[in-house]
Enzyme design. Structure first.
Site, PDB file in Angstrom:
ATOM      1  N   SER A  10       7.897  -3.128  -9.618  1.00  0.00           N
ATOM      2  CA  SER A  10       8.630  -2.655  -8.445  1.00  0.00           C
ATOM      3  C   SER A  10       9.951  -3.402  -8.307  1.00  0.00           C
ATOM      4  O   SER A  10       9.971  -4.634  -8.200  1.00  0.00           O
ATOM      5  CB  SER A  10       7.791  -2.885  -7.180  1.00  0.00           C
ATOM      6  OG  SER A  10       8.620  -2.720  -6.047  1.00  0.00           O
ATOM      7  N   HIS A  33       9.183   1.347 -10.673  1.00  0.00           N
ATOM      8  CA  HIS A  33       8.675   1.748  -9.360  1.00  0.00           C
ATOM      9  C   HIS A  33       9.758   1.474  -8.316  1.00  0.00           C
ATOM     10  O   HIS A  33      10.213   0.345  -8.155  1.00  0.00           O
ATOM     11  CB  HIS A  33       7.407   0.941  -9.063  1.00  0.00           C
ATOM     12  CG  HIS A  33       6.701   1.323  -7.806  1.00  0.00           C
ATOM     13  ND1 HIS A  33       5.825   2.399  -7.735  1.00  0.00           N
ATOM     14  CD2 HIS A  33       6.710   0.769  -6.574  1.00  0.00           C
ATOM     15  CE1 HIS A  33       5.335   2.477  -6.511  1.00  0.00           C
ATOM     16  NE2 HIS A  33       5.859   1.509  -5.779  1.00  0.00           N
ATOM     17  N   ASP A  35      10.683   1.556  -4.445  1.00  0.00           N
ATOM     18  CA  ASP A  35      10.100   1.578  -3.100  1.00  0.00           C
ATOM     19  C   ASP A  35      11.142   1.980  -2.071  1.00  0.00           C
ATOM     20  O   ASP A  35      12.010   1.178  -1.710  1.00  0.00           O
ATOM     21  CB  ASP A  35       9.538   0.192  -2.760  1.00  0.00           C
ATOM     22  CG  ASP A  35       8.221  -0.073  -3.455  1.00  0.00           C
ATOM     23  OD1 ASP A  35       7.324   0.781  -3.359  1.00  0.00           O
ATOM     24  OD2 ASP A  35       8.084  -1.131  -4.101  1.00  0.00           O
ATOM     25  N   MET A  37      12.030   2.681   1.607  1.00  0.00           N
ATOM     26  CA  MET A  37      11.534   2.362   2.965  1.00  0.00           C
ATOM     27  C   MET A  37      12.611   2.699   3.974  1.00  0.00           C
ATOM     28  O   MET A  37      13.786   2.387   3.746  1.00  0.00           O
ATOM     29  CB  MET A  37      11.190   0.878   3.053  1.00  0.00           C
ATOM     30  CG  MET A  37      10.199   0.400   2.007  1.00  0.00           C
ATOM     31  SD  MET A  37       9.721  -1.306   2.320  1.00  0.00           S
ATOM     32  CE  MET A  37       8.702  -1.624   0.863  1.00  0.00           C
ATOM     33  N   HIS A  66       8.299   5.822  -4.720  1.00  0.00           N
ATOM     34  CA  HIS A  66       7.296   5.703  -3.663  1.00  0.00           C
ATOM     35  C   HIS A  66       8.000   5.785  -2.315  1.00  0.00           C
ATOM     36  O   HIS A  66       8.689   4.856  -1.908  1.00  0.00           O
ATOM     37  CB  HIS A  66       6.566   4.344  -3.853  1.00  0.00           C
ATOM     38  CG  HIS A  66       5.571   4.031  -2.795  1.00  0.00           C
ATOM     39  ND1 HIS A  66       5.030   2.762  -2.642  1.00  0.00           N
ATOM     40  CD2 HIS A  66       4.976   4.793  -1.850  1.00  0.00           C
ATOM     41  CE1 HIS A  66       4.171   2.764  -1.650  1.00  0.00           C
ATOM     42  NE2 HIS A  66       4.125   3.984  -1.139  1.00  0.00           N
ATOM     43  N   MET A  68       8.159   5.577   1.423  1.00  0.00           N
ATOM     44  CA  MET A  68       7.524   5.088   2.663  1.00  0.00           C
ATOM     45  C   MET A  68       8.453   5.478   3.797  1.00  0.00           C
ATOM     46  O   MET A  68       9.180   4.645   4.365  1.00  0.00           O
ATOM     47  CB  MET A  68       7.321   3.567   2.558  1.00  0.00           C
ATOM     48  CG  MET A  68       6.187   3.224   1.606  1.00  0.00           C
ATOM     49  SD  MET A  68       6.242   1.516   1.032  1.00  0.00           S
ATOM     50  CE  MET A  68       7.374   1.721  -0.353  1.00  0.00           C
ATOM     51  N   MET A 137      -2.851   2.460  -1.730  1.00  0.00           N
ATOM     52  CA  MET A 137      -2.205   1.219  -1.297  1.00  0.00           C
ATOM     53  C   MET A 137      -3.257   0.126  -1.136  1.00  0.00           C
ATOM     54  O   MET A 137      -4.270   0.317  -0.462  1.00  0.00           O
ATOM     55  CB  MET A 137      -1.486   1.421   0.047  1.00  0.00           C
ATOM     56  CG  MET A 137      -0.242   2.276  -0.011  1.00  0.00           C
ATOM     57  SD  MET A 137       0.984   1.745  -1.223  1.00  0.00           S
ATOM     58  CE  MET A 137       1.412   0.097  -0.621  1.00  0.00           C
ATOM     59  N   GLY A 144       6.775  -6.835  -0.242  1.00  0.00           N
ATOM     60  CA  GLY A 144       6.177  -7.366  -1.455  1.00  0.00           C
ATOM     61  C   GLY A 144       5.472  -8.674  -1.144  1.00  0.00           C
ATOM     62  O   GLY A 144       5.594  -9.228  -0.050  1.00  0.00           O
ATOM     63  N   ASP A 175      -1.046  -0.205  -5.639  1.00  0.00           N
ATOM     64  CA  ASP A 175       0.209  -0.846  -5.259  1.00  0.00           C
ATOM     65  C   ASP A 175      -0.029  -1.919  -4.200  1.00  0.00           C
ATOM     66  O   ASP A 175      -0.453  -1.607  -3.087  1.00  0.00           O
ATOM     67  CB  ASP A 175       1.146   0.251  -4.720  1.00  0.00           C
ATOM     68  CG  ASP A 175       2.549  -0.249  -4.456  1.00  0.00           C
ATOM     69  OD1 ASP A 175       2.817  -1.444  -4.644  1.00  0.00           O
ATOM     70  OD2 ASP A 175       3.377   0.589  -4.047  1.00  0.00           O
ATOM     71  N   GLY A 177      -0.179  -6.566  -4.239  1.00  0.00           N
ATOM     72  CA  GLY A 177      -1.022  -7.717  -4.551  1.00  0.00           C
ATOM     73  C   GLY A 177      -1.693  -7.640  -5.911  1.00  0.00           C
ATOM     74  O   GLY A 177      -2.762  -8.232  -6.105  1.00  0.00           O
ATOM     75  N   GLY A 197       5.143  -6.078  -8.209  1.00  0.00           N
ATOM     76  CA  GLY A 197       6.471  -6.521  -7.813  1.00  0.00           C
ATOM     77  C   GLY A 197       6.628  -8.004  -8.088  1.00  0.00           C
ATOM     78  O   GLY A 197       7.215  -8.417  -9.085  1.00  0.00           O
ATOM     79  N   SER A 198       6.031  -8.820  -7.215  1.00  0.00           N
ATOM     80  CA  SER A 198       6.214 -10.270  -7.349  1.00  0.00           C
ATOM     81  C   SER A 198       5.570 -10.823  -8.613  1.00  0.00           C
ATOM     82  O   SER A 198       6.074 -11.793  -9.181  1.00  0.00           O
ATOM     83  CB  SER A 198       5.695 -10.991  -6.094  1.00  0.00           C
ATOM     84  OG  SER A 198       4.450 -10.498  -5.723  1.00  0.00           O
TER      85      SER A 198
HETATM   86  C1  DX5 Z   1       4.759  -2.479  -0.720  1.00  0.00           C
HETATM   87  C2  DX5 Z   1       5.421  -1.790  -1.895  1.00  0.00           C
HETATM   88  C3  DX5 Z   1       5.056  -2.380  -3.192  1.00  0.00           C
HETATM   89  C4  DX5 Z   1       5.495  -3.805  -3.382  1.00  0.00           C
HETATM   90  C5  DX5 Z   1       4.444  -4.487  -4.212  1.00  0.00           C
HETATM   91  O1  DX5 Z   1       5.005  -1.772   0.432  1.00  0.00           O
HETATM   92  O2  DX5 Z   1       5.050  -0.428  -1.921  1.00  0.00           O
HETATM   93  O3  DX5 Z   1       5.453  -1.575  -4.284  1.00  0.00           O
HETATM   94  O4  DX5 Z   1       6.732  -3.937  -4.017  1.00  0.00           O
HETATM   95  O5  DX5 Z   1       4.766  -5.838  -4.268  1.00  0.00           O
HETATM   96  P1  DX5 Z   1       3.753  -6.911  -4.781  1.00  0.00           P
HETATM   97  O6  DX5 Z   1       3.364  -6.551  -6.176  1.00  0.00           O
HETATM   98  O7  DX5 Z   1       4.546  -8.165  -4.695  1.00  0.00           O
HETATM   99  O8  DX5 Z   1       2.568  -6.904  -3.855  1.00  0.00           O
HETATM  100 ZN    ZN Z   2       5.355   0.840  -3.814  1.00  0.00          ZN
END
Ligand code: DX5
Ligand code: ZN
Length: 225
Positions: A10, A33, A35, A37, A66, A68, A137, A144, A175, A177, A197-198
Site C-alpha cells: 500500500s 494498492h 488507498d 480516503m 481501494h 474508502m 478488512m 496504516g 488489508d 496489520g 503497508g507498513s
Molecule cells: C487501511 C488501509 C490499508 C493500510 C494498511 O485503512 O486500507 O491499506 O495501508 O496498512 P498496514 O499494512 O500498515 O496495516
Molecule cells: Zn487498503
C-alpha cells in the site's frame, strides 16, 4: 499451483514526495494498492484519480484501488477511467452495490467489494457471483500501522465457503496489520492477496519484505484444506 499468494504493497505508507522511487522499490510485488480516503467515510484524507494515473505511469504493476469513500455510486467509475485495474468499494458506503459493480465493469476494470470488520460475510450472498475480488478488512479502515483483528480469519473462511457454494472464485484480499508473522494463517484461512503497508515500506529492503511475506503466505497455502 492453481492459486498463488499475491502481495499488494500500500502506497499509503510510501513517501508520496518520492512516489516514483517508492513504486520502483516494489516492482517485485503483484499489485500496487492505492488507498483512496475522503475524510468522510474514514477520518483520513489521501488520494484521488490523479494518483491512480501517476501510479500507472510509474509502475508496471496492476493498480488495486481501494475506495474508502462515502459516494462510490457517484465516483467509482472515475477510478476505472483513471486506469485502475481493480476498483474496490465498501459495501457499507454503497446505496446500489450491484449498479456500482456493473458501472466499474463497463468502465473496463475488475470490481471488488470490501467489508469492514463488523460487517458479516453474509451480506455478499446476492452479489458475490458478480465480483472479481472480495476485500476483507482486518483493521478499521483509515490508517496504516494498526493491529490485525483476529476475527478476520473466521470471516475469510466464511467468504471462501460462500464462494464455493456459488461455484465462483473471486480473489480474496486482506488489508490491515498483515506481515510475515501472520501471513501463513491468513492465507490458510482463505486469502490469496495480502495488502501490506507498513510491513513493506517500514522495512529498509522492500523487495526482501515482499518476498518474506510471500514465502510465509505460501506456507499457509500448502496447509489449506
Ligand atoms: C487501511 C488501509 C490499508 C493500510 C494498511 O485503512 O486500507 O491499506 O495501508 O496498512 P498496514 O499494512 O500498515 O496495516
Ligand atoms: Zn487498503
Amino acid at each position: 499451483m492453481i492459486e498463488d499468494v499475491k502481495i499488494a504493497p500500500s502506497i499509503l505508507s510510501a513517501d508520496i514526495a518520492n512516489l516514483a522511487r517508492d513504486l520502483d522499490a516494489i516492482s517485485s510485488a503483484d499489485f500496487v494498492h492505492v488507498d483512496v480516503m475522503d475524510g468522510h467515510f474514514v477520518p483520513n484524507l489521501t488520494f484521488g484519480p490523479n494518483v491512480v494515473k501517476a501510479a500507472k505511469a510509474n509502475s508496471d504493476l496492476p493498480a488495486d484501488v481501494h475506495l474508502m469513500i462515502t459516494n462510490p455510486d457517484e465516483t467509482a467509475e472515475e477510478y476505472a477511467r483513471a486506469g485502475a485495474d481493480i476498483v474496490t468499494f465498501h459495501w457499507e458506503a454503497a446505496t446500489h452495490a450491484h449498479r456500482v459493480v456493473m458501472g466499474i465493469h463497463e468502465a473496463g476494470a475488475k470490481a471488488g467489494i470490501s467489508l469492514n470488520p463488523a460487517t458479516p460475510a453474509s451480506v455478499l450472498e446476492d452479489i458475490i457471483s458478480d465480483l472479481d475480488l472480495v476485500l476483507v478488512m482486518s483493521v478499521n479502515p483509515g490508517f496504516g500501522g494498526q493491529k490485525f483483528i483476529p476475527n478476520t480469519l473466521r470471516k475469510l473462511r466464511q467468504v471462501r465457503a460462500l464462494a464455493a457454494e456459488r461455484g465462483v472464485s473471486p480473489l480474496v484480499e486482506v488489508d490491515g496489520g498483515v506481515g510475515a508473522a501472520n501471513a501463513a494463517q491468513i492465507v490458510e484461512a482463505g486469502a490469496s492477496v495480502l495488502v501490506a503497508g507498513s510491513a513493506v515500506y517500514g522495512s529498509e529492503d522492500r523487495a526482501a519484505a515482499i518476498s518474506q511475506i510471500r514465502d510465509a503466505g505460501r506456507q499457509g497455502l500448502t496447509r489449506r484444506a
